[in-house]
Design a protein around this motif. Structure first.
Motif, mmCIF file in Angstrom:
data_model
loop_
_atom_site.group_PDB
_atom_site.id
_atom_site.type_symbol
_atom_site.label_atom_id
_atom_site.label_comp_id
_atom_site.label_asym_id
_atom_site.label_seq_id
_atom_site.Cartn_x
_atom_site.Cartn_y
_atom_site.Cartn_z
ATOM 1 N N ARG A 267 0.662 -1.301 -0.066
ATOM 2 C CA ARG A 267 -0.129 -0.161 -0.034
ATOM 3 C C ARG A 267 0.866 1.219 -0.171
ATOM 4 N NH1 ARG A 267 -4.029 -3.199 3.470
ATOM 5 N NH2 ARG A 267 -5.841 -3.561 2.039
ATOM 6 N N ARG A 270 1.190 2.909 -3.359
ATOM 7 C CA ARG A 270 0.049 3.208 -4.087
ATOM 8 C C ARG A 270 0.242 4.739 -4.566
ATOM 9 N NH1 ARG A 270 -6.273 3.375 -1.885
ATOM 10 N NH2 ARG A 270 -7.152 4.481 -3.823
ATOM 11 N N TRP A 318 -5.652 0.681 -9.137
ATOM 12 C CA TRP A 318 -5.039 0.382 -7.920
ATOM 13 C C TRP A 318 -6.319 -0.641 -7.366
ATOM 14 C CZ3 TRP A 318 -1.047 0.030 -5.238
ATOM 15 C CH2 TRP A 318 -1.094 -0.423 -3.922
#
Length: 337
Positions: A267, A270, A318
């Motif tokens: 994450r 991202r 994503w």
């Protein structure tokens, strides 16, 4: 501590763990991901020929995100003047090191008189190193094999290294196998010739002032830890690529920093992924580098499958990675129950 001494100390520290230059793998997307995993490691580009650096699309070949540093450019070539010019360009682009490839065994490399075949031309390599050293202020280093084909003389190998150190090479990376120029593919050259880590150990013992980094066959925490005190650092190749969390585990052990979960590390990528997509690029160019993040873990196969099947589709974003994480975590929880 002077500014130069501090820089030298940071450089030496970054050599403790590095990721090998790998053709078609260690592009800028791979390196950004590896930097998230290993904040203190030294990263290397794919090999770029000096002619390409001089005449090619520099943004495509040399461009990098500042977060990747410390970052080294690996050069291919055997013309001292051209290598010196390419090294100057690398320095101007902000690279922290220039590394000369004397280990790649591919047919294309042999035809161009660079890579592993240079192991048999130590004087020419020394001329190349000296020309680059004279052209730049950043470290110039060499990555080599133990020898070529049936070469089996430690003294010949050590003499090759000595010539480069005398020419100004600041460090040598030893891929502790011979390179077979006929009869083996590049892939087989990474697996078939026997490993001789002891040659790298002896080189370091006999030349304590020369930084020596060991590459080849290092695919576990235990294998890396076994090198402590024998060489100055280790360089991971395919192991860092196929099992990237290994790179994170090693970096945290060496830096004394807390281990992060695979989910949190992914994450953290991202913002980079979304900036990449906003530029009009495809998700698949990044996801191919993260397929191994859950290597050996429950759900790892599902993670790879979802990304492999979905990342190339138009509009993939994503959300696909979040979908892969949900499925992977669910399977992991089932396995733990």
């Amino acid at each position: 501590m002077t500014q130069q001494a501090a820089a030298a100390s940071r450089y030496a520290e970054s050599l403790r763990l590095s990721v090998a230059p790998m053709m078609d793998w260690t592009d800028r997307h791979c390196r950004v991901f590896h930097r998230l995993l290993a904040p203190t490691a030294r990263l290397y580009t794919e090999m770029v020929h000096a002619n390409a650096v001089i005449h090619g699309d520099r943004e495509r070949l040399l461009g990098f995100d500042p977060v990747e540093q410390p970052l080294a450019l690996q050069l291919g070539g055997s013309e001292p003047t051209l290598l010196a010019q390419a090294a100057r360009i690398a320095q101007d682009w902000g690279y922290d090191e220039v590394n000369l490839n004397c280990g790649c065994p591919s047919d294309r490399v042999q035809a161009g008189r660079f890579g592993a075949c240079l192991m048999r031309e130590p004087a020419l390599v020394a001329d190349c190193v000296a020309a680059m050293v004279a052209a730049v202020d950043i470290p110039v280093t060499v990555k080599c094999r133990l020898g070529v084909d049936e070469d089996n003389d430690y003294e010949v190998f050590a003499s090759f290294v000595d010539r480069q150190a005398e020419a100004g090479a600041g460090m040598v990376v030893v891929h502790a196998r011979n390179a077979w120029l006929k009869g083996l593919s590049p892939k087989e050259n990474r697996e078939v010739p026997p490993l001789r880590h002891d040659w790298a150990y002896r080189l370091k013992q006999e030349r304590p002032a020369l930084p020596v980094v060991l590459n080849g066959g290092l695919a576990s925490v235990e294998a890396v830890q076994a090198q402590d005190g024998k060489v100055d650092g280790v360089m991971l190749g395919r192991a860092a690529y196929h099992d990237p969390y290994l790179l994170h585990r090693l970096d945290t052990l060496q830096a004394g920093s807390p281990l992060q979960s695979r989910q949190d590390l992914l994450r953290a990528l991202r913002p980079y992924v979304e900036a990449h997509l906003a530029s009009g690029a495809a998700l698949k160019h990044i996801t191919r580098h993260i397929l191994g993040l859950f290597h050996g873990q429950p759900g790892g196969r599902a993670f790879r499958q979802i990304l492999s099947e979905g990342a190339h589709r138009p509009g993939a974003d994503w959300a696909l990675l979040e979908q892969a994480l949900v499925v992977t975590v669910r399977e992991g929880d089932r396995a733990a129950a």
